[in-house]
Design a protein around this motif. Structure first.
Motif, PDB file in Angstrom:
ATOM      1  N   LYS A 114       0.827  -1.210   0.000  1.00  0.00           N
ATOM      2  CA  LYS A 114       0.000   0.000   0.000  1.00  0.00           C
ATOM      3  C   LYS A 114       0.857   1.255   0.000  1.00  0.00           C
ATOM      4  CE  LYS A 114      -3.954  -2.134   2.329  1.00  0.00           C
ATOM      5  NZ  LYS A 114      -4.734  -2.204   3.591  1.00  0.00           N
ATOM      6  N   MET A 115       1.975   1.216   0.719  1.00  0.00           N
ATOM      7  CA  MET A 115       2.867   2.362   0.772  1.00  0.00           C
ATOM      8  C   MET A 115       3.439   2.669  -0.610  1.00  0.00           C
ATOM      9  SD  MET A 115       6.442   2.837   2.841  1.00  0.00           S
ATOM     10  CE  MET A 115       7.273   1.857   1.579  1.00  0.00           C
ATOM     11  N   LEU A 116       3.864   1.629  -1.342  1.00  0.00           N
ATOM     12  CA  LEU A 116       4.420   1.840  -2.676  1.00  0.00           C
ATOM     13  C   LEU A 116       3.363   2.333  -3.647  1.00  0.00           C
ATOM     14  CD1 LEU A 116       6.892  -1.128  -3.243  1.00  0.00           C
ATOM     15  CD2 LEU A 116       7.391   1.204  -2.533  1.00  0.00           C
ATOM     16  N   GLU A 117       2.137   1.815  -3.532  1.00  0.00           N
ATOM     17  CA  GLU A 117       1.047   2.284  -4.390  1.00  0.00           C
ATOM     18  C   GLU A 117       0.828   3.780  -4.207  1.00  0.00           C
ATOM     19  OE1 GLU A 117      -2.168  -0.142  -3.132  1.00  0.00           O
ATOM     20  OE2 GLU A 117      -1.634  -1.844  -4.428  1.00  0.00           O
ATOM     21  N   LYS A 118       0.866   4.211  -2.958  1.00  0.00           N
ATOM     22  CA  LYS A 118       0.673   5.626  -2.653  1.00  0.00           C
ATOM     23  C   LYS A 118       1.870   6.451  -3.101  1.00  0.00           C
ATOM     24  CE  LYS A 118      -0.509   8.777   1.139  1.00  0.00           C
ATOM     25  NZ  LYS A 118      -0.815   8.884   2.596  1.00  0.00           N
ATOM     26  N   LYS A 119       3.052   5.910  -2.934  1.00  0.00           N
ATOM     27  CA  LYS A 119       4.287   6.630  -3.249  1.00  0.00           C
ATOM     28  C   LYS A 119       4.491   6.794  -4.750  1.00  0.00           C
ATOM     29  CE  LYS A 119       9.297   6.304  -2.391  1.00  0.00           C
ATOM     30  NZ  LYS A 119       9.457   7.582  -1.655  1.00  0.00           N
ATOM     31  N   PHE A 120       4.246   5.739  -5.515  1.00  0.00           N
ATOM     32  CA  PHE A 120       4.564   5.738  -6.937  1.00  0.00           C
ATOM     33  C   PHE A 120       3.347   5.891  -7.855  1.00  0.00           C
ATOM     34  CE2 PHE A 120       8.372   3.005  -5.615  1.00  0.00           C
ATOM     35  CZ  PHE A 120       9.198   4.118  -5.543  1.00  0.00           C
ATOM     36  N   GLY A 121       2.163   5.571  -7.359  1.00  0.00           N
ATOM     37  CA  GLY A 121       0.960   5.695  -8.183  1.00  0.00           C
ATOM     38  C   GLY A 121       0.788   4.551  -9.173  1.00  0.00           C
ATOM     39  N   LYS A 122      -0.057   4.782 -10.159  1.00  0.00           N
ATOM     40  CA  LYS A 122      -0.378   3.753 -11.149  1.00  0.00           C
ATOM     41  C   LYS A 122       0.805   3.524 -12.081  1.00  0.00           C
ATOM     42  CE  LYS A 122      -3.907   2.535 -14.571  1.00  0.00           C
ATOM     43  NZ  LYS A 122      -5.121   2.997 -15.291  1.00  0.00           N
ATOM     44  N   THR A 123       0.945   2.293 -12.528  1.00  0.00           N
ATOM     45  CA  THR A 123       2.024   1.951 -13.443  1.00  0.00           C
ATOM     46  C   THR A 123       1.484   1.229 -14.667  1.00  0.00           C
ATOM     47  OG1 THR A 123       4.042   0.647 -13.707  1.00  0.00           O
ATOM     48  CG2 THR A 123       2.444  -0.180 -12.136  1.00  0.00           C
ATOM     49  N   ASP A 124       2.157   1.414 -15.811  1.00  0.00           N
ATOM     50  CA  ASP A 124       1.746   0.740 -17.045  1.00  0.00           C
ATOM     51  C   ASP A 124       2.008  -0.757 -16.986  1.00  0.00           C
ATOM     52  OD1 ASP A 124       0.766   2.962 -18.352  1.00  0.00           O
ATOM     53  OD2 ASP A 124       2.673   3.449 -19.302  1.00  0.00           O
ATOM     54  N   PHE A 125       3.063  -1.140 -16.269  1.00  0.00           N
ATOM     55  CA  PHE A 125       3.379  -2.574 -16.173  1.00  0.00           C
ATOM     56  C   PHE A 125       2.771  -3.131 -14.897  1.00  0.00           C
ATOM     57  CE2 PHE A 125       5.681  -6.389 -15.149  1.00  0.00           C
ATOM     58  CZ  PHE A 125       5.910  -6.983 -16.372  1.00  0.00           C
ATOM     59  N   TYR A 126       1.660  -3.860 -15.057  1.00  0.00           N
ATOM     60  CA  TYR A 126       0.968  -4.417 -13.889  1.00  0.00           C
ATOM     61  C   TYR A 126       0.236  -5.686 -14.317  1.00  0.00           C
ATOM     62  CZ  TYR A 126      -1.919  -4.385  -9.587  1.00  0.00           C
ATOM     63  OH  TYR A 126      -2.527  -4.700  -8.392  1.00  0.00           O
ATOM     64  N   TYR A 127       0.683  -6.817 -13.795  1.00  0.00           N
ATOM     65  CA  TYR A 127       0.029  -8.107 -14.036  1.00  0.00           C
ATOM     66  C   TYR A 127      -0.383  -8.691 -12.692  1.00  0.00           C
ATOM     67  CZ  TYR A 127       1.587  -8.001 -18.891  1.00  0.00           C
ATOM     68  OH  TYR A 127       1.769  -7.645 -20.207  1.00  0.00           O
ATOM     69  N   ARG A 128      -1.569  -9.280 -12.650  1.00  0.00           N
ATOM     70  CA  ARG A 128      -2.072  -9.786 -11.378  1.00  0.00           C
ATOM     71  C   ARG A 128      -3.027 -10.953 -11.612  1.00  0.00           C
ATOM     72  NH1 ARG A 128      -5.560  -5.496  -8.851  1.00  0.00           N
ATOM     73  NH2 ARG A 128      -7.078  -6.363 -10.303  1.00  0.00           N
ATOM     74  N   ASP A 129      -2.864 -12.018 -10.816  1.00  0.00           N
ATOM     75  CA  ASP A 129      -3.857 -13.082 -10.747  1.00  0.00           C
ATOM     76  C   ASP A 129      -4.106 -13.369  -9.270  1.00  0.00           C
ATOM     77  OD1 ASP A 129      -1.750 -14.706  -9.841  1.00  0.00           O
ATOM     78  OD2 ASP A 129      -1.414 -15.596 -11.808  1.00  0.00           O
ATOM     79  N   THR A 130      -4.752 -14.483  -8.954  1.00  0.00           N
ATOM     80  CA  THR A 130      -5.097 -14.757  -7.556  1.00  0.00           C
ATOM     81  C   THR A 130      -3.876 -15.111  -6.706  1.00  0.00           C
ATOM     82  OG1 THR A 130      -5.551 -17.074  -8.103  1.00  0.00           O
ATOM     83  CG2 THR A 130      -7.420 -15.537  -8.149  1.00  0.00           C
ATOM     84  N   GLU A 131      -2.770 -15.466  -7.343  1.00  0.00           N
ATOM     85  CA  GLU A 131      -1.594 -15.908  -6.594  1.00  0.00           C
ATOM     86  C   GLU A 131      -0.456 -14.888  -6.582  1.00  0.00           C
ATOM     87  OE1 GLU A 131      -0.554 -19.676  -8.284  1.00  0.00           O
ATOM     88  OE2 GLU A 131      -2.071 -20.743  -7.108  1.00  0.00           O
ATOM     89  N   PHE A 132      -0.210 -14.243  -7.714  1.00  0.00           N
ATOM     90  CA  PHE A 132       0.935 -13.349  -7.825  1.00  0.00           C
ATOM     91  C   PHE A 132       0.541 -12.024  -8.478  1.00  0.00           C
ATOM     92  CE2 PHE A 132       2.566 -17.673  -8.027  1.00  0.00           C
ATOM     93  CZ  PHE A 132       3.616 -17.644  -7.123  1.00  0.00           C
ATOM     94  N   SER A 133       1.365 -11.010  -8.236  1.00  0.00           N
ATOM     95  CA  SER A 133       1.246  -9.764  -8.997  1.00  0.00           C
ATOM     96  C   SER A 133       2.644  -9.226  -9.257  1.00  0.00           C
ATOM     97  CB  SER A 133       0.393  -8.726  -8.272  1.00  0.00           C
ATOM     98  OG  SER A 133       1.088  -8.172  -7.171  1.00  0.00           O
ATOM     99  N   TYR A 134       2.770  -8.468 -10.369  1.00  0.00           N
ATOM    100  CA  TYR A 134       4.063  -7.919 -10.773  1.00  0.00           C
ATOM    101  C   TYR A 134       3.864  -6.494 -11.257  1.00  0.00           C
ATOM    102  CZ  TYR A 134       5.097 -12.915 -10.919  1.00  0.00           C
ATOM    103  OH  TYR A 134       5.226 -14.245 -10.588  1.00  0.00           O
ATOM    104  N   ARG A 135       4.661  -5.573 -10.704  1.00  0.00           N
ATOM    105  CA  ARG A 135       4.590  -4.179 -11.117  1.00  0.00           C
ATOM    106  C   ARG A 135       5.989  -3.594 -11.264  1.00  0.00           C
ATOM    107  NH1 ARG A 135      -0.045  -2.014  -6.991  1.00  0.00           N
ATOM    108  NH2 ARG A 135       0.503  -3.963  -5.934  1.00  0.00           N
ATOM    109  N   ILE A 136       6.123  -2.635 -12.178  1.00  0.00           N
ATOM    110  CA  ILE A 136       7.398  -1.946 -12.385  1.00  0.00           C
ATOM    111  C   ILE A 136       7.156  -0.445 -12.467  1.00  0.00           C
ATOM    112  CG2 ILE A 136       9.333  -1.570 -13.962  1.00  0.00           C
ATOM    113  CD1 ILE A 136       9.139  -4.449 -14.834  1.00  0.00           C
ATOM    114  N   TRP A 137       7.994   0.294 -11.733  1.00  0.00           N
ATOM    115  CA  TRP A 137       8.011   1.752 -11.827  1.00  0.00           C
ATOM    116  C   TRP A 137       9.433   2.200 -12.169  1.00  0.00           C
ATOM    117  CZ3 TRP A 137       5.715  -0.768  -7.680  1.00  0.00           C
ATOM    118  CH2 TRP A 137       4.344  -0.555  -7.477  1.00  0.00           C
ATOM    119  N   ASN A 138       9.560   3.269 -12.928  1.00  0.00           N
ATOM    120  CA  ASN A 138      10.851   3.887 -13.201  1.00  0.00           C
ATOM    121  C   ASN A 138      10.843   5.294 -12.622  1.00  0.00           C
ATOM    122  OD1 ASN A 138      12.258   1.889 -15.101  1.00  0.00           O
ATOM    123  ND2 ASN A 138      10.265   2.132 -16.073  1.00  0.00           N
TER     124      ASN A 138
END
Length: 228
Positions: A114-138
């Motif tokens: 939650k802290m990173l979501e607030k700090k960096f905001g939305k990202t173009d690279f975001y994959y998520r299923d019920t088990e894993f999620s992956y995000r990248i910020w530059n």
């Protein structure tokens, strides 16, 4: 009177000094020798031209002013059950140009996400299923890769974990090392972005995905579990 005030302030000053380290404020390359002198750090064998330094030391597990130390087993001090940090040295350049913060305790992992979501905001690279999620910020000269995992189990108990990899954008060896697995599509994007037709133009990961949708349709594996 002055002596009394000094004695009262001393513990507070010592506490501030002891918590002065913050992963979010690190600049690359990291002075690993300086950290080894102050904190408990173990050096692992090199892997693919990389030397890894690990530590579960609580003072090293601060990010953006918050402590993320924790354990799944208070009787064990290894990284198997504890939150920990790893620093990565490129053996070609002898520079520590990346680190990873691994959080295995559910409450801390959720707080960190939650802290990173607030700090960096939305990202173009975001994959998520019920088990894993992956995000990248530059941000600046750093690339932040966040993986969350809902499948962890320890002593029969399920837990949620997350790991943040932070790497200097200019270090090709370490970027190639981290941009794999759930982040591999980003490597495809970077190779496409480097093509002459995209030079000097704004070309985001979302642009890349939109192109793949036009080429392959909604069944494109680049769209599977993609969060727009």
């Amino acid at each position: 009177m002055k002596t009394m005030i000094t004695l009262l302030l001393l513990p507070l000053l010592m506490a501030c000094q002891s918590n002065s380290f913050d992963l979010d404020k690190l600049s690359f390359p990291v002075d690993i020798s300086g950290l080894e002198k102050k904190y408990e750090i173990s050096r692992n064998n090199d892997l693919s031209g990389i030397i890894i330094y690990n530590s579960t030391y609580p003072a090293l597990l601060h990010f953006s002013g918050n402590s993320f130390s924790g354990t799944l087993n208070k009787q064990e001090s290894s990284i198997l059950s504890n939150n920990y940090v790893s620093f990565y040295e490129n053996r070609t350049t002898n520079k520590v140009n990346a680190f990873m913060l691994e959080i295995k305790t559910t409450k801390k992992a959720e707080e960190f996400e939650k802290m990173l979501e607030k700090k960096f905001g939305k990202t173009d690279f975001y994959y998520r299923d019920t088990e894993f999620s992956y995000r990248i910020w530059n941000k600046g000269n750093k690339r932040y890769l966040l993986e969350t995992n809902n499948t962890g189990k320890y002593n029969g108990e399920q837990f949620k974990s997350c790991s943040l990899h932070v790497v200097a954008e200019g270090d090709k060896l370490l970027n190639d090392y981290f941009i794999a697995g759930g982040f591999q599509y980003y490597g495809d994007y970077l190779r496409e972005k480097d093509k002459p037709e995209h030079k000097g133009k704004k070309y985001t990961y979302r642009n890349f995905v939109d192109e793949k949708e036009k080429e392959d349709g909604r069944d494109s594996f680049y769209l599977r579990d993609y969060v727009k």
